[in-house]
Design a protein around this motif. Sequence first.
Motif, PDB file in Angstrom:
ATOM      1  N   VAL A 516     -34.938 -10.571   4.331  1.00  0.00           N
ATOM      2  CA  VAL A 516     -35.216 -11.852   3.700  1.00  0.00           C
ATOM      3  C   VAL A 516     -34.957 -12.982   4.695  1.00  0.00           C
ATOM      4  O   VAL A 516     -33.883 -13.066   5.287  1.00  0.00           O
ATOM      5  CB  VAL A 516     -34.331 -12.061   2.441  1.00  0.00           C
ATOM      6  CG1 VAL A 516     -34.551 -13.457   1.856  1.00  0.00           C
ATOM      7  CG2 VAL A 516     -34.589 -10.973   1.410  1.00  0.00           C
ATOM      8  N   ILE A 519     -35.251 -18.224   1.011  1.00  0.00           N
ATOM      9  CA  ILE A 519     -35.454 -18.217  -0.438  1.00  0.00           C
ATOM     10  C   ILE A 519     -35.791 -19.652  -0.816  1.00  0.00           C
ATOM     11  O   ILE A 519     -35.104 -20.582  -0.372  1.00  0.00           O
ATOM     12  CB  ILE A 519     -34.160 -17.793  -1.174  1.00  0.00           C
ATOM     13  CG1 ILE A 519     -33.648 -16.457  -0.618  1.00  0.00           C
ATOM     14  CG2 ILE A 519     -34.394 -17.718  -2.681  1.00  0.00           C
ATOM     15  CD1 ILE A 519     -32.300 -16.034  -1.167  1.00  0.00           C
ATOM     16  N   VAL A 537     -39.727 -15.850  -1.890  1.00  0.00           N
ATOM     17  CA  VAL A 537     -38.982 -15.369  -0.717  1.00  0.00           C
ATOM     18  C   VAL A 537     -39.951 -15.028   0.403  1.00  0.00           C
ATOM     19  O   VAL A 537     -41.061 -14.542   0.164  1.00  0.00           O
ATOM     20  CB  VAL A 537     -38.138 -14.106  -1.017  1.00  0.00           C
ATOM     21  CG1 VAL A 537     -36.982 -14.433  -1.941  1.00  0.00           C
ATOM     22  CG2 VAL A 537     -38.966 -12.972  -1.577  1.00  0.00           C
TER      23      VAL A 537
END
Length: 603
Positions: A516, A519, A537
């Motif tokens: 990731v 976000i 994301v």
Amino acid sequence: NRLSAVSSSDIKKLRQPIVTVLGHVDHGKTSLLDKIRGTAVVRKEAGEMTQEVGASVVPRSVIQKVAEPLKNIIPLKLEIPGLLFIDTPGHELFSNLRKRGGSVADISVVVVDVTEGFQKQTFESIQILRDRRVPFLMAANKIDRVPGWQPNPNQPFTVSISRQSKEVQSRLDTLIYKLVMDLAQLGFNAERFDRVRDFTRNVAIVPVSAKTGEGIPELLALLAGLSQRYMENRLKVVEGPAKGVVMEVKEEIGLGHTIDVIVYDGILKKNDILVLAGLNGPIVTRVRGILVPKPLQDIRIVKTDFVSLDEVVAAAGVKISAPGLEEAIAGSPLYVAEDESRIEQLKKVVEEEVSTIKIYNKDVSGVIIKSDSLGTLEAIVSAVSGEKIPIRLADVGPISKRDVLEAKLSEDEAYRVILAFRVRPLTGVDVSGVKLISNEIIYQLIDELERYIQEVRDRERRRTLESMSLPCKVKILPGFVFRRSDPIIVGVEVIGGVLKPGTTLIDKEGRQIGQVLQIQDKKKSLERATKGMEVAVSIKSNLMVGRHVNEGDFLYSDFTNDELGLLLKKFKDVVTNDMMEVIEETVKIKRKEDPLFALSVLN
Ligand code: GDP
């Protein structure tokens, strides 16, 4: 007109016991000492007044006089020449009365305000006395403040209590009973002194008032009677060379550096060779003057002028002037060498005693302790060790460049600390980069240290937690694929746990999807997303949505055995129920590859 109560010409079998007064702040230590000194001044006989440095003598005749009405309860035939009270009460100075494995004090009075009962320093005083194996009496002070008390100034307690009403008598008994219970907690049997049968097994509680003088006769009689009866061996006068302890190092106008000493054994003479501890190794010097204050009629007049004596016999408090005392250390043992051949041996004895207190462990990550005297250093070292806090260096003297350097060398940030007790950095010494904690009360110094260590630990914990990925489960929302590859950008719903940037995601087969990157919610980037949140994301990945991953898929954060272990052990409080469910699901996935996964950390 003698200057000392006992000069060598009339040595009796026993010397004066050395008495200290300890107890909680404001419970009346100073007032009690004042009252006792006052009693001694008023009741002395002509020519009997003795002057000491740092101590006051209550002569035998005074004790006998005030105890006269008590002869039925405390029969007293005194062989000791009197009592030597150390003038400065409290445990800071008490710790300088050190003697290897014990104390120079023979007996002690723990003062407690009977209307307040035990307080922090009351407990501490008793612990210190127990550590140093000093017997004590408890003075239950301020009885004049028991509601309804009718004062009978300077009377024995036994006389005064018989004149109080039944209610007042039982009020006092209730308060004394509380003291008995607190003493019992510390492992001591205690009783009001007039109910004690065996003084070797019971701590005697003497109700007194430092204000009205009630109970002072019993206090003096018991101190004298008990020490004479149970400490005969300790009190036998030895006619050898003096032994003492340095209470304070002071510069005096016209005299240079002098030491205030309590001589507890032997005879100290002018020109004696002294061996004592100095900041840079043992000091050897010759006594130039044995000084005591000029005799005064009123002890309250400031003691300024000194007279010189040829010799003193233990026990005595004197000021010694001698060359080379600039570096003398308070709390140091002091020995007289009978002749030059003994000097080397005594230097070794002093060095050994000092080395049992000073600490330097260059391999230890631990705190630095600097103190103004050996006694306080010993007390602080013992308190710090008692809290299981490691010590790298402990020494007497001001804070030097080297101390700061040593503090910085501690690997553990929480221990990059200098604890300073009544010392300051030398001019020009920069203490930035280390935590300097100073306080003039030992227990507060330790409290502050513990608070600081906790602060650092909390900070470290927060930092670790911030840098850790947390377990989470997300669902790729159908219809929210913004970018299919490198990076993948999709909308997800957090099903459980916490999603953070940096988290590595896997699918339900355990296959790595990617990491990731960001976000976002409504164009704002987030540091975390929790259960129920819908966010966008970006995922750094070589895979492609539609081919390897699909809309509606569940993704999980990846973790190792050790990461899970750390989370469950150290950060249990962040593991919510939904996170726990996610963990269990993720563990099942990971066990397809590794059947033993997380066996050791989950049970
Ligand atoms: P220390 O801090 O233990 O040395 O306590 P002090 O001797 O300075 O006493 C603290 C306060 O209590 C002072 O205000 C004293 O006047 C008061 N005090 C001490 N002893 C007595 C006592 O026996 N009766 C009463 N009424 N007050 C007292």
